[in-house]
Design a protein around this motif. Structure first.
Motif, short mmCIF file in Angstrom:
data_model
loop_
_atom_site.label_atom_id
_atom_site.label_comp_id
_atom_site.label_asym_id
_atom_site.label_seq_id
_atom_site.Cartn_x
_atom_site.Cartn_y
_atom_site.Cartn_z
N CYS A 1 0.85 -1.20 0.00
CA CYS A 1 0.00 0.00 0.00
C CYS A 1 0.89 1.24 0.00
O CYS A 1 1.70 1.43 0.90
CB CYS A 1 -0.92 0.00 1.21
SG CYS A 1 -1.91 1.50 1.32
N CYS B 1 -0.29 3.66 3.22
CA CYS B 1 0.07 3.42 4.62
C CYS B 1 1.33 2.56 4.77
O CYS B 1 1.83 2.38 5.87
CB CYS B 1 -1.09 2.77 5.36
SG CYS B 1 -1.37 1.04 4.94
N CYS C 1 -6.61 -1.70 0.28
CA CYS C 1 -5.79 -2.00 1.46
C CYS C 1 -6.68 -2.24 2.68
O CYS C 1 -7.48 -1.37 3.04
CB CYS C 1 -4.86 -0.81 1.70
SG CYS C 1 -3.97 -0.94 3.25
N CYS D 1 -5.84 0.63 5.61
CA CYS D 1 -6.27 2.04 5.49
C CYS D 1 -7.41 2.22 4.48
O CYS D 1 -7.89 3.33 4.29
CB CYS D 1 -5.09 2.92 5.13
SG CYS D 1 -4.52 2.71 3.44
ZN LIG Z 1 -2.94 1.11 3.28
#
Ligand SMILES: [Zn+2]
Length: 290
Positions: free
Chosen positions: A4, A7, A18, A21
């Motif tokens: 990701c 994050c 993701c 997040c």
């Molecule tokens: Zn993420």
């Protein structure tokens, strides 16, 4: 795994977003865009180049012979592989050559600009194409093979790109690179193509090793055409970059194109025998993630 970019977390490649997040890559022109800020412009490539290129490459000696050496290198050094990502896939001319020989491989292509991806997706509907920045690749331990063919010379942060490729490859995964070689061949063609550098053998090999790879093969190619290249570059250096016709080298009379292709086939026969050519317009490096 996917990595990701929002994050920094890792997650299963089959998840659309993701789980930590919940950020999902946006779509630009129908393609997953991992670096949307660069999708429509970049200092490294000119969007209009893709439409010109798609027409010229299919018959041209340079693209045909490069596909031949790449397919041979894949068969020889990667042998059996499940997935292949090409960074800077352009119009997917290379990926379609690979698809013809490895019909069961899952193929992925990326570009910094979405402009080339429309052509690519038309040419190879079975492959997955995405927009991303090679300096920030949204994968970890994901691909069996990653290729970047005449890409690194466009990017200032080439060491960072190699580190990102290392991370995105599975352990023992294979990276295949081609780069233009020899600073003394620098010409208007490099400036037009937005090259940052031409490599020396030492520079590319050192950078590949520093990124955590073991080199399996490193050889020059386009060796037999060096005299023709030098003559063409000397002539083109007399023309200002603004007026430089980048496609002149690609629009050769058919008999010259056929002759060059024949010469490059002979050169490939030497490379297949295990001979590493010391000089040449380009260098092929195949390396394994360690
Ligand atoms: Zn993420």
């Amino acid at each position: 795994m996917k990595r990701c970019l929002a994050c920094g977390g890792y997650y299963n490649s089959t998840y659309p977003n993701c789980p930590q997040c919940h950020v999902k890559p946006q779509l630009i022109d129908g393609f997953e865009a991992h670096a949307p800020a660069f999708a429509r412009e970049s200092s490294g490539f000119k969007p209009e180049y893709f439409s010109e290129l798609a027409k010229l490459e299919a018959a041209n000696f340079w693209f045909k012979s490069r596909n031949a050496i790449l397919v041979w290198a894949l068969k020889t050094y990667a042998q059996v592989f499940g997935s292949f990502l090409e960074i800077g896939c352009g119009t997917a001319f290379v990926l379609s050559g690979i698809a013809a020989v490895f019909p069961n491989a899952k193929l992925f292509g990326s570009e910094i600009l979405t402009a080339g991806l429309g052509f690519a997706a038309q040419r190879l509907p079975q492959a997955k194409f995405m927009q991303m920045d090679a300096r920030d690749i949204p994968f970890k331990d994901e691909f069996d093979v990653i290729g970047a063919f005449d890409v690194l010379e466009h990017i200032e942060e080439d060491q960072q790109v190699l580190a990102q490729i290392h991370q995105a490859l599975k352990p023992q995964g294979i990276v295949m690179l081609t780069v233009p070689q020899h600073e003394w061949l620098w010409s208007a063609a490099d400036e037009y193509a937005c090259h940052v550098r031409r490599y020396t053998r030492e520079e590319i090999e050192t950078k590949v090793k520093k990124a955590g790879f073991k080199i399996l093969r490193s050889t020059s190619f386009i060796t037999v055409l060096l005299p023709a290249m030098m003559a063409s570059r000397l002539l083109s250096n007399k023309v200002p970059v603004k007026e430089y016709d980048a496609q002149a080298e690609l629009r050769l009379p058919q008999y010259v194109n056929s002759l060059f292709l024949l010469l490059l086939n002979c050169e490939l026969a030497l490379i297949k025998l295990g001979i590493n050519l010391p000089i040449g317009g380009s260098r092929l490096v195949v390396a394994k993630r360690i």
